[in-house]
Every structure is written in structure tokens, then in C-alpha cells.
Design a protein around this motif. Structure first.
Motif, mmCIF file in Angstrom:
data_model
loop_
_atom_site.group_PDB
_atom_site.id
_atom_site.type_symbol
_atom_site.label_atom_id
_atom_site.label_comp_id
_atom_site.label_asym_id
_atom_site.label_seq_id
_atom_site.Cartn_x
_atom_site.Cartn_y
_atom_site.Cartn_z
ATOM 1 N N THR A 157 -14.168 9.493 5.874
ATOM 2 C CA THR A 157 -12.749 9.186 5.706
ATOM 3 C C THR A 157 -12.512 8.715 4.284
ATOM 4 O OG1 THR A 157 -12.300 8.660 8.017
ATOM 5 C CG2 THR A 157 -10.877 7.639 6.382
ATOM 6 N N GLU A 158 -11.587 9.368 3.622
ATOM 7 C CA GLU A 158 -11.126 8.994 2.275
ATOM 8 C C GLU A 158 -9.971 8.014 2.487
ATOM 9 O OE1 GLU A 158 -11.171 8.578 -1.366
ATOM 10 O OE2 GLU A 158 -11.930 10.637 -1.293
ATOM 11 N N PRO A 159 -10.220 6.701 2.293
ATOM 12 C CA PRO A 159 -9.277 5.690 2.785
ATOM 13 C C PRO A 159 -8.240 5.237 1.766
ATOM 14 C CG PRO A 159 -11.302 4.631 2.132
ATOM 15 C CD PRO A 159 -11.465 6.088 1.809
ATOM 16 N N GLY A 160 -7.360 6.122 1.381
ATOM 17 C CA GLY A 160 -6.276 5.711 0.511
ATOM 18 C C GLY A 160 -6.082 6.601 -0.696
ATOM 19 N N LEU A 161 -5.265 7.640 -0.518
ATOM 20 C CA LEU A 161 -4.863 8.523 -1.607
ATOM 21 C C LEU A 161 -3.356 8.741 -1.472
ATOM 22 C CD1 LEU A 161 -7.584 11.349 -1.329
ATOM 23 C CD2 LEU A 161 -7.599 9.426 -2.934
ATOM 24 N N GLY A 162 -2.635 8.655 -2.568
ATOM 25 C CA GLY A 162 -1.206 8.903 -2.436
ATOM 26 C C GLY A 162 -0.403 8.464 -3.636
ATOM 27 N N PRO A 163 0.924 8.566 -3.503
ATOM 28 C CA PRO A 163 1.809 8.328 -4.645
ATOM 29 C C PRO A 163 1.788 6.900 -5.156
ATOM 30 C CG PRO A 163 3.076 8.651 -2.617
ATOM 31 C CD PRO A 163 1.667 9.017 -2.306
ATOM 32 N N GLY A 164 1.334 5.946 -4.338
ATOM 33 C CA GLY A 164 1.235 4.574 -4.827
ATOM 34 C C GLY A 164 0.277 4.430 -5.996
ATOM 35 N N GLU A 165 -0.643 5.409 -6.142
ATOM 36 C CA GLU A 165 -1.616 5.365 -7.238
ATOM 37 C C GLU A 165 -1.440 6.528 -8.215
ATOM 38 O OE1 GLU A 165 -4.325 3.772 -8.562
ATOM 39 O OE2 GLU A 165 -3.918 1.931 -7.435
ATOM 40 N N ASP A 166 -0.290 7.195 -8.175
ATOM 41 C CA ASP A 166 -0.106 8.333 -9.087
ATOM 42 C C ASP A 166 -0.143 7.923 -10.554
ATOM 43 O OD1 ASP A 166 -0.068 10.225 -7.120
ATOM 44 O OD2 ASP A 166 2.106 10.516 -7.109
ATOM 45 N N ALA A 167 0.211 6.686 -10.837
ATOM 46 C CA ALA A 167 0.152 6.202 -12.224
ATOM 47 C C ALA A 167 -1.119 5.402 -12.493
ATOM 48 C CB ALA A 167 1.377 5.330 -12.517
ATOM 49 N N GLY A 176 1.071 2.116 -1.884
ATOM 50 C CA GLY A 176 1.044 0.966 -2.788
ATOM 51 C C GLY A 176 -0.168 1.102 -3.696
ATOM 52 N N GLU A 177 -0.476 0.043 -4.422
ATOM 53 C CA GLU A 177 -1.643 0.078 -5.306
ATOM 54 C C GLU A 177 -2.921 -0.156 -4.516
ATOM 55 O OE1 GLU A 177 -1.381 -2.557 -8.643
ATOM 56 O OE2 GLU A 177 0.769 -2.181 -8.912
ATOM 57 N N LEU A 178 -4.000 0.489 -4.933
ATOM 58 C CA LEU A 178 -5.305 0.226 -4.340
ATOM 59 C C LEU A 178 -5.726 -1.195 -4.683
ATOM 60 C CD1 LEU A 178 -7.670 2.056 -2.940
ATOM 61 C CD2 LEU A 178 -8.835 1.479 -5.070
ATOM 62 N N ASP A 179 -6.063 -1.976 -3.644
ATOM 63 C CA ASP A 179 -6.446 -3.383 -3.819
ATOM 64 C C ASP A 179 -5.346 -4.185 -4.501
ATOM 65 O OD1 ASP A 179 -9.016 -3.319 -2.643
ATOM 66 O OD2 ASP A 179 -9.846 -2.429 -4.451
ATOM 67 N N GLY A 180 -4.108 -3.749 -4.350
ATOM 68 C CA GLY A 180 -3.021 -4.434 -5.029
ATOM 69 C C GLY A 180 -1.779 -4.509 -4.176
ATOM 70 N N PRO A 181 -0.664 -4.918 -4.786
ATOM 71 C CA PRO A 181 0.552 -5.172 -4.019
ATOM 72 C C PRO A 181 1.245 -3.893 -3.544
ATOM 73 C CG PRO A 181 0.957 -5.490 -6.359
ATOM 74 C CD PRO A 181 -0.513 -5.277 -6.214
ATOM 75 N N SER A 182 2.017 -4.077 -2.483
ATOM 76 C CA SER A 182 2.896 -3.033 -1.967
ATOM 77 C C SER A 182 4.294 -3.611 -1.825
ATOM 78 C CB SER A 182 2.430 -2.542 -0.594
ATOM 79 O OG SER A 182 1.150 -1.995 -0.622
ATOM 80 N N THR A 183 5.275 -2.747 -1.914
ATOM 81 C CA THR A 183 6.642 -3.159 -1.625
ATOM 82 C C THR A 183 7.096 -2.469 -0.358
ATOM 83 O OG1 THR A 183 7.736 -1.380 -2.856
ATOM 84 C CG2 THR A 183 7.109 -3.351 -4.097
ATOM 85 N N ALA A 184 7.842 -3.185 0.450
ATOM 86 C CA ALA A 184 8.342 -2.601 1.691
ATOM 87 C C ALA A 184 9.242 -1.410 1.395
ATOM 88 C CB ALA A 184 9.094 -3.661 2.493
ATOM 89 N N GLY A 185 10.031 -1.509 0.317
ATOM 90 C CA GLY A 185 10.912 -0.397 -0.035
ATOM 91 C C GLY A 185 10.147 0.832 -0.464
ATOM 92 N N GLY A 186 9.120 0.634 -1.293
ATOM 93 C CA GLY A 186 8.305 1.771 -1.726
ATOM 94 C C GLY A 186 7.563 2.407 -0.571
ATOM 95 N N GLY A 235 -3.119 9.456 8.608
ATOM 96 C CA GLY A 235 -2.205 8.327 8.668
ATOM 97 C C GLY A 235 -2.063 7.636 7.336
ATOM 98 N N VAL A 236 -1.874 6.309 7.378
ATOM 99 C CA VAL A 236 -1.590 5.533 6.176
ATOM 100 C C VAL A 236 -2.505 4.323 6.109
ATOM 101 C CG1 VAL A 236 0.837 6.232 6.091
ATOM 102 C CG2 VAL A 236 0.197 4.150 7.320
ATOM 103 N N LYS A 237 -2.713 3.843 4.889
ATOM 104 C CA LYS A 237 -3.453 2.611 4.655
ATOM 105 C C LYS A 237 -2.510 1.581 4.046
ATOM 106 C CE LYS A 237 -7.561 0.711 2.372
ATOM 107 N NZ LYS A 237 -8.721 1.029 1.501
ATOM 108 N N ILE A 238 -2.632 0.362 4.522
ATOM 109 C CA ILE A 238 -1.853 -0.754 3.991
ATOM 110 C C ILE A 238 -2.819 -1.833 3.520
ATOM 111 C CG2 ILE A 238 -0.184 -2.570 4.533
ATOM 112 C CD1 ILE A 238 0.921 -0.730 6.744
ATOM 113 N N PHE A 239 -2.630 -2.309 2.305
ATOM 114 C CA PHE A 239 -3.389 -3.463 1.818
ATOM 115 C C PHE A 239 -2.601 -4.714 2.164
ATOM 116 C CE2 PHE A 239 -5.654 -0.326 -0.623
ATOM 117 C CZ PHE A 239 -6.934 -0.861 -0.713
ATOM 118 N N ALA A 240 -3.070 -5.447 3.188
ATOM 119 C CA ALA A 240 -2.341 -6.636 3.617
ATOM 120 C C ALA A 240 -2.690 -7.862 2.784
ATOM 121 C CB ALA A 240 -2.607 -6.911 5.091
ATOM 122 N N ASP A 241 -3.974 -7.989 2.407
ATOM 123 C CA ASP A 241 -4.361 -9.130 1.584
ATOM 124 C C ASP A 241 -5.512 -8.745 0.676
ATOM 125 O OD1 ASP A 241 -6.499 -9.091 3.367
ATOM 126 O OD2 ASP A 241 -6.312 -11.193 3.986
#
Length: 463
Positions: free
Chosen positions: A134-144, A178-188, A210-216
């Protein structure tokens, strides 16, 4: 008079492995002595005599001579692009070097860079007997993102490589908004759920689940959200945007509900005990009453109270964890959390006893992708200096092997067709020169993997 038998003879197998223990890991944990494969599927499992009639003139026969067969290994949390870009450097090895020379963070700029990294990982994993990950986290949150390892372009690269037949392990991916090992915004996060179009599945080889969420964060950095304070009096916090703990928690709950309503499996990076309690409650509430086997799970789950484990078991929420990280960082954790809390880190024994599905994984390139080392860490909980991290949480070898095979197949929602060696299932397996269930576990990393088969095709063979 007896009528002649007009039944058609069985089709000869393409590949037969015979003469050694075949650990099926089926519902009864049966061990056979031979196995036949045809057209990418297991066609028969049994004794040597039962398999012999399937040997035809074109069948390749592999005499095991006591070697052991296991289901293919499924590393259910492995950063494939990042690993391929970083190899041979590993984050835990750099940490153990006491701030010595470290490898620079990769910077993948082009499609060719990313494809080369994925293929480097492919070539690394096949000799390890790994047939799924499983590749756990790829997406637009890390495009930059500066590394180029986690953006949405990598999803397209995986899909292309799968369609071209260039993968030798089956890949499941989670989206990252959101960012890998970093913050997420509910709107984003809401925008990503609504607008991002993931690549189509490539049947049997690539799927966005599915999706990955970094909670803490993580306990050594004191940014895991804890019930009890750290030595400096702080408690850590959630990584979700908000002006208060209550607002951050509410927004995290909204994200979980939205992702579940969109039909996604949810994997939540959650390490602090307070975080995990909140996350599990939100996952239970989101999935209550809809009848969907969502297979949501906590990632890491470093500290889990008994009540949280009971709630996870009741709701079918899994735990995907890496005892090797706790073992490797035990001295840092002792200084940050204290001896009593350290003893509860990565509670694999408690989780299994509570009825929680436990998957073991590498989080590579944090740890080595070598699952044999992961099994040793889960069974011994011992560092190289002999010190222990949570010895009461040790697993048996068979339990650890299930956590690398059958359990992750269920996490993938694929237990009907992979994860165990049964007729009709995918012919994904590996062969070890010595039976891992017959030796001292400390010797396992030195046991060679002599053959890896994926979809009935040999992708690694020791010469």
C-alpha cells in the motif's frame, strides 16, 4: 455394468512446487506439501501425490526439498516512490548514526524520475517476496512538495506502469489532500474529495482505495496529542486547522464523515492516545448503521487505551503498525514519555487479544522493507543492544506472519482472492530456504528467499 468415466482430465499445471511445507494460512491454518498453479491462479493444494496428476509435459516443477512456501508478503504501509528515490538510505538508520552524514531529500522533477523510483522499488521488493503493498498517501496535497515523491502525478505513473505490465507487486493507494506529516485544512480536504479525479483502477494491479488523514504528529517530537502531559507540560495537538482544540477536533470529525460518505476507505495517521480515542469515535459514528465493510484503520496507533481497542474491535477498525519504529526509537521515547508509557507503545498483543485486525508494515524508507526484520521486531521487541520495548506486546511468529499476509489482504478488501494459498486465489507466494516456523526467530533475516511468484509468474529466482 459400470459406465466408463467420461470426465475430462484436469488441465496440467503451469507451475508445481512440491516436497516441502506449504503454509496455506487458510481459515484452518493448514500446512500442505505441494501446490499447483495454472493461468495465474492456485489450482490445487495438497499432498505430493495429490498434485502429481497435474504435472504435464510443459509443467515446470520446482522441487522444494524442504524449503517452505508462504503466501506473498503484503507490506501494507510502504512509500514506494519515496523508497525508490531514497534507497539505500533509511530514516531510522540515519537516526541511529547520531546525526552523522545523512542522505539529501530526493527531488523527483519529471515523470521519468518518478517512474524510475517506482521501478527501483519494484526491483528491491521482488527478491524480498513482497507481492503487494500500500502506497499510503499520494495526491494534490503534496503537488507542491519539494521531494516530488507524494504528489498526484505519481498516481498516474503507477496506473501507467500497471497498464504496461511493468509492476511485479500489486499496489493499493490512499489519496492525500494535505501535507505529508503536516497540517491539513478541512476546506482543502473537502475540495479534494469533491474535485480530484483519481486514475482508474488497473484490475488486480493498481487501485485507489481511499484517503489518508494526518491527525497528529509523533511522540518523540511531542506533537502527538496525548491525554497526559509531556515533561514540559504540553499535550501536543491535532494537525487539523483550527483556533482551538475543540474546533480542530470538530473539523477532523467532519473530514472523517465526509470521506466515509464519499465511499472511501480511511487510513488515519494517529499516534497519541487522545487522538486515537477521538478518531475511533468518529470512524464508528461515520460508519454506524450503513452496513458497508469500510475497512477503516489507524496508522501507527502508538498508544491505545483498552477502551479504544474495544471500540475498534466492535467497529471493525484495523490497526496498521510498525513495532520496529518503537524498538528503534525506544531511548527517545523513554525520555519523552517515561518507562510506564513506553511499555504500552505499539500495543500489538493487546490489540490482537481485543479482537482488532493487526497489520504489520515497514513504513519504508523509515524502516527497511525487509519484512523478516519486521517479524523479528514484533516477536522479540528487542533492540540491537538487547533492551526491550514493550515485551508484554510480543507476538508469536505465526501471528506476525498472518499480519504480513492474510490481515493486509483483508485491509485491502481482497481476502476473497489473495492473502492465503487456496484453490482459486491469485498465485502470489514466496519460497524460503528454511521454514520460518521451525527456527529461532532471530535467525529469520538470514533465511534466503529463493523464489517469488506473482499472478503465477516468477518475478524472482535465486540462482
Amino acid at each position: 455394468m459400470r459406465k466408463p468415466d467420461t470426465a475430462a482430465p484436469p488441465r496440467p499445471a503451469d507451475l508445481v512446487l512440491t516436497g516441502g511445507p506449504v503454509h496455506t494460512f487458510d481459515a484452518h491454518d493448514r500446512t500442505a506439501r505441494a501446490l499447483a498453479i495454472g493461468e495465474g491462479r492456485i489450482t490445487r493444494v495438497g499432498t505430493e501425490d495429490e498434485i502429481a496428476p497435474l504435472i504435464g509435459p510443459r509443467t515446470r516443477v520446482v522441487p522444494l526439498r524442504g524449503q517452505a512456501v508462504l503466501p506473498g508478503i503484503n507490506d501494507s504501509h510502504l512509500h514506494g516512490v519515496w523508497l525508490g528515490a531514497m534507497w539505500p538510505h533509511l530514516l531510522m538508520e540515519q537516526l541511529a548514526a547520531d546525526a552523522g552524514p545523512t542522505a539529501p531529500m530526493p527531488a523527483l522533477r519529471t515523470r521519468d524520475d518518478r517512474r524510475a523510483a517506482i521501478l527501483r522499488t519494484r526491483d528491491l521488493l521482488a527478491p524480498l517476496g513482497i507481492t503487494s503493498y500500500t502506497e499510503p498517501g499520494l495526491g494534490p496535497g503534496e503537488d507542491a512538495g519539494a521531494s516530488g515523491c507524494f504528489g498526484s502525478a505519481a498516481l498516474a505513473d503507477y496506473a501507467e506502469l500497471a497498464a504496461e505490465g511493468l509492476l511485479s507487486a500489486r499496489v493499493t493507494a490512499l489519496l492525500l489532500f494535505g501535507e505529508l506529516d503536516g497540517p491539513s485544512t478541512a476546506g482543502g480536504f473537502a475540495t479534494g474529495l469533491r474535485e480530484f479525479a483519481a486514475p482508474a483502477d488497473v484490475s488486480g494491479w493498481f487501485r485507489v482505495a481511499g484517503v489518508k488523514i494526518f491527525a497528529d504528529g509523533i511522540p518523540p517530537m511531542r506533537n502527538a496529542w496525548m491525554c497526559e502531559p509531556y515533561p514540559d507540560g504540553s499535550h501536543g495537538s491535532l494537525l487539523i486547522d483550527g483556533d482551538s482544540a475543540g474546533q480542530r477536533q470538530h473539523r477532523l470529525e467532519e473530514m472523517i464523515h465526509a470521506a466515509h460518505a464519499a465511499g472511501h476507505q480511511i487510513g488515519v495517521h494517529s499516534t497519541g492516545d487522545r487522538t486515537s480515542s477521538v478518531v475511533v469515535a468518529a470512524l464508528r459514528a461515520a460508519s454506524a448503521g450503513d452496513g458497508r465493510a469500510a475497512r477503516h484503520y489507524l496508522i501507527h496507533g502508538d498508544l491505545l487505551h483498552p477502551a479504544t481497542l474495544a471500540d475498534m474491535a466492535a467497529a471493525g477498525i484495523g490497526l496498521n503498525t510498525q513495532p520496529g519504529i518503537a524498538v528503534a526509537t525506544r531511548h527517545l521515547l523513554h525520555d519523552t514519555l517515561g518507562a510506564d508509557t513506553l511499555a504500552r507503545m505499539c500495543p500489538t498483543r493487546d490489540a490482537l487479544d481485543a479482537g482488532v485486525e493487526v497489520c504489520l508494515s515497514s513504513d519504508s524508507p523509515v524502516l527497511s522493507p525487509d519484512w523478516r526484520r519486521g517479524v523479528v521486531a514484533a516477536v522479540t521487541r528487542a533492540g540491537v543492544d538487547g533492551t526491550l520495548c514493550g515485551p508484554d506486546q510480543r507476538l508469536a511468529v505465526r501471528e506476525a506472519l498472518h499480519a504480513y499476509t492474510t490481515a493486509p489482504a483483508r485491509q485491502d478488501g481482497a481476502e476473497a482472492w489473495k492473502g492465503s494459498l487456496e484453490p482459486g486465489k491469485a498465485a502470489d507466494l514466496c519460497v524460503l530456504e528454511t521454514d520460518p516456523l521451525s527456527i529461532e526467530v532471530a535467525a529469520l533475516p538470514d533465511v534466503a528467499i529463493t523464489l517469488t511468484v506473482v499472478d503465477g509468474r516468477i518475478v524472482h529466482e535465486r540462482t
